[in-house]
Design a protein around this motif. Sequence first.
Motif, PDB file in Angstrom:
ATOM      1  N   LEU A 173      47.321  38.340  51.931  1.00  0.00           N
ATOM      2  CA  LEU A 173      45.873  38.297  51.728  1.00  0.00           C
ATOM      3  C   LEU A 173      45.209  39.175  52.780  1.00  0.00           C
ATOM      4  N   ILE A 174      44.299  40.050  52.325  1.00  0.00           N
ATOM      5  CA  ILE A 174      43.532  40.900  53.232  1.00  0.00           C
ATOM      6  C   ILE A 174      42.061  40.494  53.130  1.00  0.00           C
ATOM      7  N   LEU A 175      41.469  40.165  54.270  1.00  0.00           N
ATOM      8  CA  LEU A 175      40.050  39.814  54.343  1.00  0.00           C
ATOM      9  C   LEU A 175      39.243  41.055  54.674  1.00  0.00           C
ATOM     10  N   VAL A 176      38.127  41.263  53.964  1.00  0.00           N
ATOM     11  CA  VAL A 176      37.337  42.485  54.127  1.00  0.00           C
ATOM     12  C   VAL A 176      35.859  42.138  54.301  1.00  0.00           C
ATOM     13  N   PRO A 177      35.392  41.977  55.532  1.00  0.00           N
ATOM     14  CA  PRO A 177      33.947  41.886  55.759  1.00  0.00           C
ATOM     15  C   PRO A 177      33.307  43.242  55.448  1.00  0.00           C
ATOM     16  N   ASN A 178      32.101  43.226  54.876  1.00  0.00           N
ATOM     17  CA  ASN A 178      31.523  44.465  54.353  1.00  0.00           C
ATOM     18  C   ASN A 178      30.013  44.491  54.548  1.00  0.00           C
ATOM     19  N   ALA A 179      29.460  45.716  54.608  1.00  0.00           N
ATOM     20  CA  ALA A 179      28.000  45.884  54.707  1.00  0.00           C
ATOM     21  C   ALA A 179      27.624  47.246  54.133  1.00  0.00           C
ATOM     22  N   CYS A 180      27.626  47.353  52.800  1.00  0.00           N
ATOM     23  CA  CYS A 180      27.223  48.596  52.135  1.00  0.00           C
ATOM     24  C   CYS A 180      27.082  48.309  50.647  1.00  0.00           C
ATOM     25  N   PRO A 181      26.562  49.269  49.868  1.00  0.00           N
ATOM     26  CA  PRO A 181      26.464  49.048  48.420  1.00  0.00           C
ATOM     27  C   PRO A 181      27.857  49.043  47.786  1.00  0.00           C
ATOM     28  N   MET A 182      28.221  47.961  47.144  1.00  0.00           N
ATOM     29  CA  MET A 182      29.515  47.891  46.457  1.00  0.00           C
ATOM     30  C   MET A 182      29.314  48.302  45.006  1.00  0.00           C
ATOM     31  N   GLU A 183      29.352  49.637  44.816  1.00  0.00           N
ATOM     32  CA  GLU A 183      29.200  50.187  43.466  1.00  0.00           C
ATOM     33  C   GLU A 183      30.584  50.393  42.863  1.00  0.00           C
ATOM     34  N   ILE A 184      30.644  50.981  41.671  1.00  0.00           N
ATOM     35  CA  ILE A 184      31.882  51.003  40.900  1.00  0.00           C
ATOM     36  C   ILE A 184      33.022  51.690  41.628  1.00  0.00           C
ATOM     37  N   ASN A 185      32.724  52.721  42.407  1.00  0.00           N
ATOM     38  CA  ASN A 185      33.798  53.453  43.068  1.00  0.00           C
ATOM     39  C   ASN A 185      34.406  52.649  44.212  1.00  0.00           C
ATOM     40  N   ARG A 186      33.558  51.994  45.021  1.00  0.00           N
ATOM     41  CA  ARG A 186      34.086  51.173  46.111  1.00  0.00           C
ATOM     42  C   ARG A 186      34.803  49.934  45.558  1.00  0.00           C
ATOM     43  N   LEU A 187      34.263  49.365  44.490  1.00  0.00           N
ATOM     44  CA  LEU A 187      34.953  48.247  43.855  1.00  0.00           C
ATOM     45  C   LEU A 187      36.315  48.686  43.320  1.00  0.00           C
ATOM     46  N   SER A 188      36.372  49.909  42.812  1.00  0.00           N
ATOM     47  CA  SER A 188      37.634  50.438  42.310  1.00  0.00           C
ATOM     48  C   SER A 188      38.639  50.655  43.437  1.00  0.00           C
ATOM     49  N   GLN A 189      38.137  51.029  44.629  1.00  0.00           N
ATOM     50  CA  GLN A 189      39.031  51.146  45.777  1.00  0.00           C
ATOM     51  C   GLN A 189      39.721  49.825  46.064  1.00  0.00           C
ATOM     52  N   LEU A 190      38.944  48.752  46.093  1.00  0.00           N
ATOM     53  CA  LEU A 190      39.520  47.444  46.383  1.00  0.00           C
ATOM     54  C   LEU A 190      40.524  47.031  45.316  1.00  0.00           C
ATOM     55  N   MET A 198      50.230  44.844  45.768  1.00  0.00           N
ATOM     56  CA  MET A 198      50.498  43.481  45.292  1.00  0.00           C
ATOM     57  C   MET A 198      50.002  42.470  46.326  1.00  0.00           C
ATOM     58  N   THR A 199      48.776  42.690  46.791  1.00  0.00           N
ATOM     59  CA  THR A 199      48.180  41.903  47.861  1.00  0.00           C
ATOM     60  C   THR A 199      46.805  41.419  47.417  1.00  0.00           C
ATOM     61  N   ALA A 200      46.496  40.163  47.654  1.00  0.00           N
ATOM     62  CA  ALA A 200      45.157  39.662  47.365  1.00  0.00           C
ATOM     63  C   ALA A 200      44.168  40.246  48.369  1.00  0.00           C
ATOM     64  N   ILE A 201      42.979  40.591  47.889  1.00  0.00           N
ATOM     65  CA  ILE A 201      41.952  41.176  48.749  1.00  0.00           C
ATOM     66  C   ILE A 201      40.627  40.470  48.486  1.00  0.00           C
ATOM     67  N   ALA A 202      40.064  39.873  49.554  1.00  0.00           N
ATOM     68  CA  ALA A 202      38.799  39.143  49.456  1.00  0.00           C
ATOM     69  C   ALA A 202      37.753  39.861  50.294  1.00  0.00           C
ATOM     70  N   THR A 203      36.665  40.292  49.649  1.00  0.00           N
ATOM     71  CA  THR A 203      35.627  41.084  50.307  1.00  0.00           C
ATOM     72  C   THR A 203      34.307  40.332  50.285  1.00  0.00           C
ATOM     73  N   CYS A 204      33.678  40.218  51.458  1.00  0.00           N
ATOM     74  CA  CYS A 204      32.377  39.547  51.563  1.00  0.00           C
ATOM     75  C   CYS A 204      31.318  40.543  52.009  1.00  0.00           C
ATOM     76  N   ASN A 205      30.337  40.773  51.156  1.00  0.00           N
ATOM     77  CA  ASN A 205      29.249  41.709  51.417  1.00  0.00           C
ATOM     78  C   ASN A 205      27.955  40.928  51.661  1.00  0.00           C
ATOM     79  N   TYR A 206      26.944  41.630  52.140  1.00  0.00           N
ATOM     80  CA  TYR A 206      25.610  41.036  52.250  1.00  0.00           C
ATOM     81  C   TYR A 206      24.934  41.046  50.878  1.00  0.00           C
ATOM     82  N   PRO A 207      24.005  40.121  50.619  1.00  0.00           N
ATOM     83  CA  PRO A 207      23.286  40.094  49.339  1.00  0.00           C
ATOM     84  C   PRO A 207      22.307  41.262  49.219  1.00  0.00           C
ATOM     85  N   ASP A 208      21.714  41.402  48.038  1.00  0.00           N
ATOM     86  CA  ASP A 208      20.821  42.542  47.800  1.00  0.00           C
ATOM     87  C   ASP A 208      19.477  42.405  48.497  1.00  0.00           C
TER      88      ASP A 208
END
Length: 304
Positions: A173-190, A198-208
């Motif tokens: 499991l990889i934890l990913v704190p985040n602070a930017c616009p999560m648009e389609i390309n960044r979501l595709s990176q994750l 083959m690793t779970a990835i959990a990303t927490c961003n700030y709200p809009d």
Amino acid sequence: MPRVLTIALLQISPTGTLAGNLAKGIQACRRAAELGADIALLPEMWSNGYALHGRPVEDWISEAIDTDGDFVVAFGKLARELNMAIGVTLLERHEGGPHNALVLFDRFGERRLGYAKVHTCDFDVERHLTPGHEFPVCTLDTAAGPVHVGAMICFDREFPETARILMINGAELILVPNACPMEINRLSQLRARAYENMTAIATCNYPDSVPGCNGNSTVFDGIAYLPDGPGEDGSRDMCLLQTDGAEGVFVAELDLDQLRDYRGHEVQGNAYRHPELYGMLCSGAVEPPFVRPDRRVVPMPERG
């Protein structure tokens, strides 16, 4: 019974003060525990709400805090009280320039992981930060059993080497704190990082409600194929959770047994690699053409 790890993403907005962020972070963690979370993750640099832009550098650097100070210690005590792991993020005081950092406490309030963002955004105000030097992985004791956990922070996700090294170091499991616009390309990176490792990835961003952010926190479980998957060859959507832009505490359940079984027989991750051919990636001897020769990074000195 399958071993299920419940992950809470604390997609909340900062208050503008360290004390306010502490109180609000504690409230959100309590809500996560009420929802049955085994681990709760805050967005990037929660101690000051990633309030770097449009401010004098000396002002926000002065907001750096120690990892053994009251703010971080409070989350360790809370983790023990709630019997829940907590990933708290901060602008960490550090000689030569602050770190963009994460501290992960286990459910007993013990520190299990400390990580400083390696790929700082040197094209922007983060050039005043000091980058980290390693990609550690810890064994986290949870109610679902031990889980191997690593972290990457925001811009780290844009470098496939980050998740690859974490996977090689054993991360499930990889934890990913985040602070930017999560648009389609960044979501595709994750999605790609989860798929290829083959690793779970959990990303927490700030709200809009936070300028420059839009929510869209996610959990990808890293399991691309199952025998009864709906798609061709059993393919399936790895996304367990994608939030909208609203503020809130959101949870997803990760089936650890299913992930481990998948990692035991599928073809991604550490299987079929040819590391003997990858030397040019780390030799520092890449010759032109180079996409941005003006942005080549000077190799970090060896640590004694």
